[in-house]
Design an enzyme around this catalytic site. Structure first.
Site, PDB file in Angstrom:
ATOM      1  N   LYS A   1     -18.763 -37.700 -29.471  1.00  0.00           N
ATOM      2  CA  LYS A   1     -18.456 -36.646 -28.490  1.00  0.00           C
ATOM      3  C   LYS A   1     -17.381 -35.747 -29.089  1.00  0.00           C
ATOM      4  CE  LYS A   1     -16.144 -35.200 -25.361  1.00  0.00           C
ATOM      5  NZ  LYS A   1     -15.568 -33.845 -25.486  1.00  0.00           N
TER       6      LYS A   1
ATOM      7  N   GLU B   1      -5.867 -42.424 -32.614  1.00  0.00           N
ATOM      8  CA  GLU B   1      -5.089 -41.639 -33.584  1.00  0.00           C
ATOM      9  C   GLU B   1      -4.569 -40.447 -32.807  1.00  0.00           C
ATOM     10  OE1 GLU B   1      -4.730 -42.617 -36.642  1.00  0.00           O
ATOM     11  OE2 GLU B   1      -6.334 -44.069 -36.916  1.00  0.00           O
TER      12      GLU B   1
ATOM     13  N   CYS C   1      -2.030 -32.580 -37.014  1.00  0.00           N
ATOM     14  CA  CYS C   1      -1.285 -33.690 -36.408  1.00  0.00           C
ATOM     15  C   CYS C   1      -0.221 -34.237 -37.355  1.00  0.00           C
ATOM     16  CB  CYS C   1      -2.249 -34.793 -35.997  1.00  0.00           C
ATOM     17  SG  CYS C   1      -3.232 -35.427 -37.363  1.00  0.00           S
TER      18      CYS C   1
ATOM     19  N   GLU D   1       5.364 -32.753 -29.162  1.00  0.00           N
ATOM     20  CA  GLU D   1       4.470 -32.074 -30.105  1.00  0.00           C
ATOM     21  C   GLU D   1       4.040 -30.711 -29.542  1.00  0.00           C
ATOM     22  OE1 GLU D   1       0.341 -33.370 -30.308  1.00  0.00           O
ATOM     23  OE2 GLU D   1       0.472 -33.428 -32.491  1.00  0.00           O
TER      24      GLU D   1
HETATM   25  P1  NAD Z   1      -7.402 -34.143 -26.226  1.00  0.00           P
HETATM   26  O1  NAD Z   1      -6.853 -35.496 -26.042  1.00  0.00           O
HETATM   27  O2  NAD Z   1      -7.234 -33.159 -25.129  1.00  0.00           O
HETATM   28  O3  NAD Z   1      -8.973 -34.221 -26.491  1.00  0.00           O
HETATM   29  C1  NAD Z   1      -9.501 -34.982 -27.556  1.00  0.00           C
HETATM   30  C2  NAD Z   1     -10.929 -35.388 -27.214  1.00  0.00           C
HETATM   31  O4  NAD Z   1     -10.893 -36.277 -26.112  1.00  0.00           O
HETATM   32  C3  NAD Z   1     -11.826 -34.239 -26.792  1.00  0.00           C
HETATM   33  O5  NAD Z   1     -13.124 -34.474 -27.294  1.00  0.00           O
HETATM   34  C4  NAD Z   1     -11.830 -34.335 -25.284  1.00  0.00           C
HETATM   35  O6  NAD Z   1     -12.989 -33.808 -24.704  1.00  0.00           O
HETATM   36  C5  NAD Z   1     -11.772 -35.847 -25.102  1.00  0.00           C
HETATM   37  N1  NAD Z   1     -11.194 -36.301 -23.831  1.00  0.00           N
HETATM   38  C6  NAD Z   1     -10.163 -35.772 -23.139  1.00  0.00           C
HETATM   39  N2  NAD Z   1      -9.926 -36.512 -22.037  1.00  0.00           N
HETATM   40  C7  NAD Z   1     -10.815 -37.533 -22.049  1.00  0.00           C
HETATM   41  C8  NAD Z   1     -11.069 -38.637 -21.165  1.00  0.00           C
HETATM   42  N3  NAD Z   1     -10.356 -38.823 -20.075  1.00  0.00           N
HETATM   43  N4  NAD Z   1     -12.048 -39.489 -21.496  1.00  0.00           N
HETATM   44  C9  NAD Z   1     -12.778 -39.309 -22.628  1.00  0.00           C
HETATM   45  N5  NAD Z   1     -12.599 -38.286 -23.480  1.00  0.00           N
HETATM   46  C10 NAD Z   1     -11.625 -37.406 -23.190  1.00  0.00           C
HETATM   47  O7  NAD Z   1      -6.803 -33.591 -27.586  1.00  0.00           O
HETATM   48  P2  NAD Z   1      -7.043 -32.184 -28.272  1.00  0.00           P
HETATM   49  O8  NAD Z   1      -6.229 -31.165 -27.564  1.00  0.00           O
HETATM   50  O9  NAD Z   1      -8.496 -31.942 -28.472  1.00  0.00           O
HETATM   51  O10 NAD Z   1      -6.442 -32.442 -29.735  1.00  0.00           O
HETATM   52  C11 NAD Z   1      -5.115 -32.267 -30.066  1.00  0.00           C
HETATM   53  C12 NAD Z   1      -4.415 -33.590 -30.203  1.00  0.00           C
HETATM   54  O11 NAD Z   1      -5.070 -34.415 -31.154  1.00  0.00           O
HETATM   55  C13 NAD Z   1      -2.999 -33.423 -30.726  1.00  0.00           C
HETATM   56  O12 NAD Z   1      -2.134 -34.269 -30.025  1.00  0.00           O
HETATM   57  C14 NAD Z   1      -3.117 -33.864 -32.177  1.00  0.00           C
HETATM   58  O13 NAD Z   1      -1.919 -34.301 -32.762  1.00  0.00           O
HETATM   59  C15 NAD Z   1      -4.107 -34.960 -32.064  1.00  0.00           C
HETATM   60  N6  NAD Z   1      -4.703 -35.272 -33.364  1.00  0.00           N
HETATM   61  C16 NAD Z   1      -4.392 -36.469 -33.954  1.00  0.00           C
HETATM   62  C17 NAD Z   1      -4.920 -36.788 -35.207  1.00  0.00           C
HETATM   63  C18 NAD Z   1      -4.603 -38.106 -35.883  1.00  0.00           C
HETATM   64  O14 NAD Z   1      -5.288 -38.455 -36.831  1.00  0.00           O
HETATM   65  N7  NAD Z   1      -3.602 -38.841 -35.440  1.00  0.00           N
HETATM   66  C19 NAD Z   1      -5.762 -35.878 -35.845  1.00  0.00           C
HETATM   67  C20 NAD Z   1      -6.039 -34.671 -35.227  1.00  0.00           C
HETATM   68  C21 NAD Z   1      -5.508 -34.384 -33.974  1.00  0.00           C
END
Ligand code: NAD
Length: 487
Positions: free
Chosen positions: A182, A257, A290, A387
Site C-alpha cells: 500500500k 521505520e 528521514c 521532525e
Molecule cells: P504517514 O505515517 O502519514 O503515512 C505513511 C503510510 O502509512 C502511507 O501509505 C499512509 O497512507 C499509511 N497510513 C497512515 N495512517 C495509517 C493507518 N492508520 N493505517 C494504515 N496505514 C496508514 O507518513 P508520511 O507522511 O507518508 O511519511 C513521512 C514520514 O515517514 C516521516 O516521519 C518520515 O521521517 C518517515 N520516513 C521514515 C523512513 C525510515 O526509514 N525510518 C523513511 C522514509 C520516511
C-alpha cells in the site's frame, strides 16, 4: 472495463489496484498532482476500501502456499527476473517517480531506481545461500528451519516510494511471503508500475498485490485483517501507533521505520569545509529525508568559521524543477506539507528563536520553502524536538564532547546521526555513545544493503536490511529428531 490507464511522462500507468494478477477498480478515486507543477493533475487513482483490502488479502492468501513451497533458489530466479526487468526500465520508472513525487530525476536514474533491482538481487542471493543451522545435543539432532510466515502487508510513505517499496518487498518475497503493498496516497504511481513489471517478469498472480488508497481507510483495513502475518511499515510515529495497536491485538510481528531528528555534530578537529558542505546538503530534496541531520551541533570554538562556510554552501543551492540536473532543492510534495513546514517556522519565530537564514516561503512561488536555519533559545523548543521533514535546520553549539553527546541524545528520536571529526578515537567514542540506528562519521547516506537499518526510541521498532529482514519475515522452527531413531 478491465483497467484504466493514464499517460504519465510518456509512460502508461494503471490507476487501479493490482490484485491476484488482475487490475481492479474502485468507485471512489483520489487525485494525484505533480509537486513540480501543482496545476497539473497526473491521475485519478482508485481509492480502495475495506472490500478492496479483503480482496487483496484473499489473493495473497491463495497465492501463499505455492510461493512458500518454492525453494529459495526458485524464488531467487523470479526475483532476478524482476530485477532484470527493472534494470531495463530505469528511465521510465524514474520519469514517473520524478513527476509523481518530485524527486530529482538524475538521482533517480543514477541511484534510487537501480537500487531497487540491487535489493531484489541481494535478497534473492542471501535467501538462497542461507544454510540451516544443524547441531546435536541431548541425544537429538537439532535443525533451525525458516518457515515463510504468510501474507505480509507493506505500507510506505510518500517521500521515497520506489526505494522503500523495493527495499521492503525484496526480503518479504525472498523469504517466501506474499505481499500486499500500500503506497502513500501522495505518490502512488511507481507502485502501480512495479505491479506491471512484476507481471511482465512472470511473478505468479497474487504474489505481489498493490492496493491504492488512504491510510486510515484501506491501509487500516489491511492491517486489521487477521490473515496477515507480517506488517512492515515506514512512515510517521503517529500512524505507527495506530498500526502497532492493531498488530498487537492480532499478535502479528510489526516493524516500523519512523521519523528522525538526527544530529549533525561538528567537532573542532573536523574538516570544516567538508562538514559545512554536508550540513548545507541537508537541504537537498527540500529536507524530505528521514535520515537527514537536521540539528547542527557545532563545537563553540569553530562556530563562526563553520557558519561562514555553511552559508556560502547554502547560497549555492538551486531551487527548481526536479528534471533539471542543476536543481538541488526540489519542491515539497504537497501544499498541505508546505503549510506544515511554514507552521513550524512561524511558531519558532513567535517563540523568539532566532532565524539565521530563510524563514519564509520561496519568493519565486511554487511548492518551495526557503532553506532555513534557526538558532533556538533552548533545547526544549518544538523546532529542536519535532521532525519538520522540510528544509529547516537548527543550529546549536557545545563546549565539549560530553555536552555534544547529551544534546545529540536529547530528543525522543534515534534514527541516524552524522559526526564530523578528524580523530579516530573520538569517532569510536561518539559513534558508540550516540543513540541511533545508524551513525555516519565524515560521510552521509552511504548504505550497505546487508547492514541492519532502523531506529531507536520513536524512530522505530525492529531492524530491516540483510539477514535481519529475512528473519523478520520468517517463523523460525526448531526440528528435533532423536538420534539413531531414523535411518
Ligand atoms: P504517514 O505515517 O502519514 O503515512 C505513511 C503510510 O502509512 C502511507 O501509505 C499512509 O497512507 C499509511 N497510513 C497512515 N495512517 C495509517 C493507518 N492508520 N493505517 C494504515 N496505514 C496508514 O507518513 P508520511 O507522511 O507518508 O511519511 C513521512 C514520514 O515517514 C516521516 O516521519 C518520515 O521521517 C518517515 N520516513 C521514515 C523512513 C525510515 O526509514 N525510518 C523513511 C522514509 C520516511
Amino acid at each position: 472495463m478491465e483497467d484504466e490507464r493514464v499517460e504519465v511522462a510518456g509512460v502508461e500507468v494503471s490507476t487501479w489496484h493490482a490484485i491476484g494478477g488482475r487490475r481492479v477498480g474502485s468507485e471512489a478515486t483520489f487525485e494525484v498532482r505533480s509537486p513540480a507543477d501543482w496545476e497539473h493533475r497526473l491521475a485519478s487513482v482508485a481509492r480502495g476500501d475495506a472490500a478492496t483490502a479483503a480482496q487483496a488479502v484473499d489473493a495473497a492468501t491463495v497465492a501463499f502456499p505455492g510461493w512458500a513451497a518454492l525453494s529459495a533458489g526458485q524464488r531467487a530466479t523470479h526475483l532476478h527476473r524482476l530485477a532484470d526487468v527493472i534494470d531495463a526500465e530505469v528511465e521510465r520508472i524514474a520519469a514517473v517517480e520524478c513527476l509523481d513525487m518530485g524527486m530529482r530525476h538524475e538521482s533517480l536514474v543514477e541511484r534510487v531506481v537501480p537500487r531497487g533491482a540491487a535489493n531484489l538481487r541481494n535478497y534473492a542471493d542471501l535467501a538462497a545461500a542461507h544454510e540451516e543451522r544443524v547441531w546435536s545435543s541431548k541425544g537429538t539432532r537439532n535443525r533451525v528451519i525458516r518457515m515463510p510466515a504468510g501474507p505480509a502487508v507493506i505500507i510506505t510513505p510518500w517521500n521515497a516510494p520506489w526505494m522503500l517499496a523495493t527495499w521492503k518487498l525484496a526480503p518479504a518475497l525472498a523469504a517466501g511471503n506474499t505481499v500486499i503493498l500500500k503506497p502513500a496516497e501522495w505518490s502512488p504511481l511507481s507502485a502501480s508500475l512495479l505491479a506491471d513489471l512484476a507481471e511482465r517478469a512472470g511473478l505468479p498472480p497474487g504474489v505481489l498485490n498493490v492496493v491504492q488508497g488512504i491510510g486510515e481507510e484501506v491501509g487500516a483495513a489491511l492491517v486489521a485483517d487477521r490473515r496477515v502475518r507480517r506488517i512492515s511499515f515506514t512512515g510517521s510515529p503517529e500512524a505507527a501507533r495506530s498500526i502497532g495497536a492493531t498488530a498487537a491485538h492480532n499478535i502479528v510481528p510489526f516493524t516500523a521505520e519512523l521519523g528522525g531528528k538526527g544530529p549533525l555534530m561538528v567537532f573542532a578537529d573536523a574538516d570544516l569545509d567538508a562538514a559545512a558542505a554536508k550540513a548545507a546538503g541537508q537541504y537537498d530534496d527540500s529536507g524530505q529525508v528521514c535520515l537527514a541531520g537536521t540539528r547542527l551541533l557545532v563545537e563553540r570554538s569553530v562556530a563562526e568559521p563553520f557558519l561562514e562556510r555553511f552559508h556560502a554552501a547554502a547560497d549555492a543551492h538551486v531551487l527548481g524543477d526536479p528534471h533539471d540536473p542543476a536543481t538541488t532543492v526540489t519542491p515539497v510534495i504537497h501544499p498541505e506539507h508546505l503549510e506544515r513546514i511554514a507552521g513550524f517556522v512561524d511558531r519558532a519565530r513567535a517563540e523568539g528563536h532566532e532565524i539565521l537564514r530563510g524563514g519564509h516561503l520561496h519568493e519565486g512561488g511554487g511548492l518551495f520553502y526557503a532553506p532555513t536555519l534557526i538558532a533556538p533559545r533552548d533545547n526544549d523548543a518544538e523546532i529542536v524536538q519535532r521532525e519538520v521533514f522540510g528544509p529547516v535546520l537548527t543550529f546549536q553549539t557545545f563546549e565539549d564532547e560530553a555536552e555534544a553527546i547529551a544534546l545529540a541524545n536529547s530528543t525522543e528520536y534515534g534514527l541516524s546521526a552524522i559526526v564530523y571529526t578528524g580523530s579516530q578515537a573520538r569517532a569510536e567514542r561518539v559513534g558508540r555513545a550516540v543513540r541511533a540506528g545508524t551513525v555516519w562519521v565524515n560521510t552521509f547516506l552511504v548504505r550497505d544493503l546487508t547492514a541492519p537499518f532502523g531506529g531507536c526510541g520513536i524512530s522505530g521498532i525492529g531492524r530491516e536490511g540483510g539477514d535481519f529482514a529475512l528473519e523478520f519475515h520468517a517463523d523460525l522452527k526448531t526440528l528435533q529428531i532423536l538420534e539413531g531413531s531414523t535411518d
